[in-house]
Design a protein around this motif. Structure first.
Motif, PDB file in Angstrom:
ATOM      1  N   TRP A   1       3.935  -1.565  -5.982  1.00 24.55           N
ATOM      2  CA  TRP A   1       5.129  -0.823  -6.376  1.00 24.55           C
ATOM      3  C   TRP A   1       5.206  -0.590  -7.872  1.00 24.55           C
ATOM      4  CZ3 TRP A   1       7.626   0.977  -2.246  1.00 24.55           C
ATOM      5  CH2 TRP A   1       7.394   0.341  -1.027  1.00 24.55           C
ATOM      6  N   TRP A   2       4.627  -1.441  -8.650  1.00 22.10           N
ATOM      7  CA  TRP A   2       4.696  -1.319 -10.098  1.00 22.10           C
ATOM      8  C   TRP A   2       3.978  -0.077 -10.616  1.00 22.10           C
ATOM      9  CZ3 TRP A   2      -0.131  -1.209 -12.082  1.00 22.10           C
ATOM     10  CH2 TRP A   2      -1.146  -1.753 -11.309  1.00 22.10           C
ATOM     11  N   LYS A   3       3.124   0.525  -9.799  1.00 23.60           N
ATOM     12  CA  LYS A   3       2.409   1.723 -10.242  1.00 23.60           C
ATOM     13  C   LYS A   3       3.337   2.913 -10.469  1.00 23.60           C
ATOM     14  CE  LYS A   3      -2.178   1.060  -8.339  1.00 23.60           C
ATOM     15  NZ  LYS A   3      -3.209   1.653  -7.483  1.00 23.60           N
ATOM     16  N   MET A   4       4.538   2.876  -9.916  1.00 26.93           N
ATOM     17  CA  MET A   4       5.464   3.997 -10.046  1.00 26.93           C
ATOM     18  C   MET A   4       6.178   3.994 -11.399  1.00 26.93           C
ATOM     19  SD  MET A   4       6.437   6.547  -8.340  1.00 26.93           S
ATOM     20  CE  MET A   4       7.763   7.696  -8.102  1.00 26.93           C
ATOM     21  N   TRP A   5       6.340   2.848 -12.021  1.00 26.24           N
ATOM     22  CA  TRP A   5       7.138   2.767 -13.244  1.00 26.24           C
ATOM     23  C   TRP A   5       6.574   3.542 -14.438  1.00 26.24           C
ATOM     24  CZ3 TRP A   5      11.911   1.765 -12.570  1.00 26.24           C
ATOM     25  CH2 TRP A   5      12.306   0.999 -11.482  1.00 26.24           C
ATOM     26  N   PRO A   6       5.251   3.725 -14.609  1.00 24.12           N
ATOM     27  CA  PRO A   6       4.780   4.542 -15.736  1.00 24.12           C
ATOM     28  C   PRO A   6       5.217   6.009 -15.670  1.00 24.12           C
ATOM     29  CG  PRO A   6       3.010   3.154 -14.938  1.00 24.12           C
ATOM     30  CD  PRO A   6       4.142   3.010 -13.971  1.00 24.12           C
TER      31      PRO A   6
ATOM     32  N   ALA B   1       6.245  11.668   1.736  1.00 20.95           N
ATOM     33  CA  ALA B   1       6.486  10.268   1.351  1.00 20.95           C
ATOM     34  C   ALA B   1       7.216   9.510   2.451  1.00 20.95           C
ATOM     35  CB  ALA B   1       7.285  10.221   0.052  1.00 20.95           C
ATOM     36  N   ILE B   2       8.263  10.092   2.983  1.00 25.38           N
ATOM     37  CA  ILE B   2       9.032   9.418   4.036  1.00 25.38           C
ATOM     38  C   ILE B   2       8.208   9.317   5.323  1.00 25.38           C
ATOM     39  CG2 ILE B   2      11.060   9.638   5.537  1.00 25.38           C
ATOM     40  CD1 ILE B   2      12.545  10.755   3.067  1.00 25.38           C
ATOM     41  N   GLY B   3       7.499  10.371   5.680  1.00 28.08           N
ATOM     42  CA  GLY B   3       6.688  10.347   6.896  1.00 28.08           C
ATOM     43  C   GLY B   3       5.583   9.314   6.845  1.00 28.08           C
ATOM     44  N   MET B   4       4.872   9.240   5.726  1.00 19.94           N
ATOM     45  CA  MET B   4       3.812   8.252   5.597  1.00 19.94           C
ATOM     46  C   MET B   4       4.381   6.839   5.624  1.00 19.94           C
ATOM     47  SD  MET B   4       1.278  10.043   2.804  1.00 19.94           S
ATOM     48  CE  MET B   4       0.512   8.498   2.412  1.00 19.94           C
ATOM     49  N   THR B   5       5.482   6.632   4.922  1.00 18.02           N
ATOM     50  CA  THR B   5       6.086   5.304   4.866  1.00 18.02           C
ATOM     51  C   THR B   5       6.609   4.887   6.233  1.00 18.02           C
ATOM     52  OG1 THR B   5       6.704   5.728   2.568  1.00 18.02           O
ATOM     53  CG2 THR B   5       7.794   3.904   3.659  1.00 18.02           C
ATOM     54  N   ALA B   6       7.227   5.813   6.947  1.00 19.82           N
ATOM     55  CA  ALA B   6       7.765   5.506   8.270  1.00 19.82           C
ATOM     56  C   ALA B   6       6.665   5.220   9.290  1.00 19.82           C
ATOM     57  CB  ALA B   6       8.638   6.657   8.765  1.00 19.82           C
ATOM     58  N   ASN B   7       5.439   5.634   8.994  1.00 20.64           N
ATOM     59  CA  ASN B   7       4.323   5.383   9.900  1.00 20.64           C
ATOM     60  C   ASN B   7       3.427   4.248   9.434  1.00 20.64           C
ATOM     61  OD1 ASN B   7       4.453   7.310  12.151  1.00 20.64           O
ATOM     62  ND2 ASN B   7       4.547   8.784  10.481  1.00 20.64           N
ATOM     63  N   GLY B   8       3.920   3.453   8.491  1.00 18.64           N
ATOM     64  CA  GLY B   8       3.215   2.233   8.126  1.00 18.64           C
ATOM     65  C   GLY B   8       2.275   2.316   6.956  1.00 18.64           C
ATOM     66  N   VAL B   9       2.290   3.390   6.198  1.00 19.90           N
ATOM     67  CA  VAL B   9       1.463   3.475   4.998  1.00 19.90           C
ATOM     68  C   VAL B   9       2.329   3.018   3.831  1.00 19.90           C
ATOM     69  CG1 VAL B   9       0.151   4.980   3.463  1.00 19.90           C
ATOM     70  CG2 VAL B   9       0.134   5.387   5.925  1.00 19.90           C
ATOM     71  N   ALA B  10       1.988   1.866   3.258  1.00 20.05           N
ATOM     72  CA  ALA B  10       2.780   1.337   2.148  1.00 20.05           C
ATOM     73  C   ALA B  10       2.633   2.268   0.951  1.00 20.05           C
ATOM     74  CB  ALA B  10       2.320  -0.063   1.773  1.00 20.05           C
ATOM     75  N   PRO B  11       3.762   2.728   0.383  1.00 23.33           N
ATOM     76  CA  PRO B  11       3.662   3.605  -0.791  1.00 23.33           C
ATOM     77  C   PRO B  11       2.901   2.931  -1.922  1.00 23.33           C
ATOM     78  CG  PRO B  11       5.888   3.585   0.074  1.00 23.33           C
ATOM     79  CD  PRO B  11       5.125   2.513   0.798  1.00 23.33           C
TER      80      PRO B  11
ATOM     81  N   GLY C   1      16.097   7.271 -10.890  1.00 21.84           N
ATOM     82  CA  GLY C   1      15.433   8.014  -9.818  1.00 21.84           C
ATOM     83  C   GLY C   1      14.287   7.234  -9.198  1.00 21.84           C
ATOM     84  N   VAL C   2      13.446   6.620 -10.040  1.00 16.82           N
ATOM     85  CA  VAL C   2      12.320   5.838  -9.536  1.00 16.82           C
ATOM     86  C   VAL C   2      12.835   4.643  -8.733  1.00 16.82           C
ATOM     87  CG1 VAL C   2      10.429   4.310 -10.245  1.00 16.82           C
ATOM     88  CG2 VAL C   2      10.657   6.565 -11.270  1.00 16.82           C
ATOM     89  N   PHE C   3      13.856   3.961  -9.254  1.00 18.85           N
ATOM     90  CA  PHE C   3      14.414   2.816  -8.532  1.00 18.85           C
ATOM     91  C   PHE C   3      14.963   3.258  -7.172  1.00 18.85           C
ATOM     92  CE2 PHE C   3      17.993   0.110  -7.369  1.00 18.85           C
ATOM     93  CZ  PHE C   3      17.350  -1.121  -7.298  1.00 18.85           C
TER      94      PHE C   3
END
Length: 147
Positions: free
Chosen positions: A76-81, A61-71, A120-122
């Motif tokens: 972002w709302w997809k994480m809340w379920p 997760a951190i590696g992809m995000t740090a290389n420009g892949v938006a989580p 945790g999600v936040f």
């Protein structure tokens, strides 16, 4: 068989690596749940698997995000379920291992599962958004974000 690397072979390798990572991320928690619920193992006997699973997920997760892949593709709302899923899973597991004895225990477990899941999600979203923001500023400059 050709050993040359081009865009096609790199894309194929990336797809298979992503599938393998998905299998790993599904298989390890299932293994831990089997050890807890069916084999009734002490948590010390499967803590290493849990740590490997968590560390691998965070690394990716951190590696992809740090290389420009938006989580979550920038949605972002997809994480809340996941929060109700965490609350239900925790409640079921704690009930099956005998830690929920009364209705008060059940309500407390569900409440803490929802609160803990939301926190945790936040926190994860906050950290990943910060890492992605650093990548945006470094790569795209100081221009305002489009959301």
């Amino acid at each position: 068989m050709s050993t040359d690397r081009d865009e096609r072979t790199t894309a194929t390798a990336d797809r298979w690596l992503a599938r393998g990572m998905a299998i790993l991320m599904i298989a390890l928690p299932i293994d831990v749940l089997v050890r807890i619920l069916i084999l009734k193992q002490h948590p010390g006997q499967h803590a290493d698997i849990s740590l490997i699973w968590i560390a691998t997920a965070m690394y990716v997760a951190i590696g992809m995000t740090a290389n420009g892949v938006a989580p979550f593709g920038g949605k972002w709302w997809k994480m809340w379920p996941i929060i109700p899923l965490v609350a239900v899973t925790n409640t079921v597991v704690l009930t099956l291992i005998g830690m929920v004895h009364t209705w008060a225990d059940l309500i407390l477990t569900i409440t803490l599962g929802i609160i803990g899941g939301a926190a945790g999600v936040f926190l994860i979203l906050f950290i990943l958004r910060g890492i992605y923001g650093v990548w945006e500023r470094r790569t795209l400059g100081r221009a305002p974000r489009e959301e």
